[in-house]
Design an enzyme around this catalytic site. Structure first.
Site, PDB file in Angstrom:
ATOM      1  NE  ARG A  86      89.525  24.418  26.242  1.00 37.78           N
ATOM      2  CZ  ARG A  86      88.342  24.335  25.649  1.00 37.78           C
ATOM      3  NH1 ARG A  86      88.065  23.298  24.899  1.00 37.78           N
ATOM      4  NH2 ARG A  86      87.458  25.276  25.802  1.00 37.78           N
ATOM      5  NE  ARG A  95      89.179  27.137  22.450  1.00 37.22           N
ATOM      6  CZ  ARG A  95      87.957  27.602  22.339  1.00 37.22           C
ATOM      7  NH1 ARG A  95      86.979  26.819  22.020  1.00 37.22           N
ATOM      8  NH2 ARG A  95      87.687  28.848  22.561  1.00 37.22           N
ATOM      9  CG  ASP A  98      86.711  23.360  21.547  1.00 38.68           C
ATOM     10  OD1 ASP A  98      86.249  22.924  22.617  1.00 38.68           O
ATOM     11  OD2 ASP A  98      86.052  24.091  20.782  1.00 38.68           O
ATOM     12  CG  ASP A 100      82.690  21.950  20.740  1.00 38.27           C
ATOM     13  OD1 ASP A 100      82.899  21.938  21.970  1.00 38.27           O
ATOM     14  OD2 ASP A 100      82.883  22.953  20.037  1.00 38.27           O
TER      15      ASP A 100
END
Length: 163
Positions: A86, A95, A98, A100
């Site tokens: 990343r 990317r 990712d 989150d």
């Protein structure tokens, strides 16, 4: 310390997207103090925001139990992202991975590094649709709606069918 329940969104639109997501799940399974409880199906989506011309994303969601506190879990997620190449060069750019942190055991937090619940999760179908597969009756903290209700609202707004 008892285990906290956390929900993680995953996405990838560079390289072998499926291998990136599955590798991230395995890296989290191998981490001390983390138990991956459930993994959603992968969902292919168009990019939202960011520079034009990006490839489609593969997205998913995880449910974890962890004895890590939220900032340490966020650090672990960033470390796993780095393991998969990343690079944070272009805001909302393409990317390899990712990760989150969406929700952490009802915790509300606002620091420069971490905001919980995730500030944009309730507006993003690419986050909520995978979450729907795992927890349709989970109540979202900002709107008070269940995941099922919020997905139906967003799909109706977009002109799509409700679940």
């Amino acid at each position: 310390m008892s285990a906290a329940r956390a929900w993680i969104a995953l996405g990838s639109n560079l390289g072998d997207r499926r291998a990136n997501l599955e590798g991230a799940v395995e890296a989290l399974r191998a981490a001390d103090e983390v138990e991956v409880l459930r993994v959603s199906p992968w969902l292919e989506t168009d990019p939202v925001g960011g520079p034009p011309g990006q490839g489609r994303y593969l997205n998913g969601c995880l449910e974890l139990a962890t004895t890590l506190d939220a900032p340490t879990l966020l650090w672990l997620l960033a470390r796993v992202e780095s393991q998969f190449g990343r690079a944070r060069e272009v805001p909302q750019g393409p990317r390899t991975l990712d990760l989150d942190l969406l929700l952490y055991d009802g915790l509300e937090l606002a620091t420069p590094e971490l905001e919980l619940p995730h500030p944009r999760m309730e507006e993003r179908l690419f986050v909520l649709e995978p979450l729907l597969a795992l927890a349709p009756e989970l109540r979202l903290p900002r709107s008070g709606r269940t995941v099922r209700e919020r997905v139906a609202e967003l799909r109706a707004r977009a002109g799509g069918a409700a679940p």
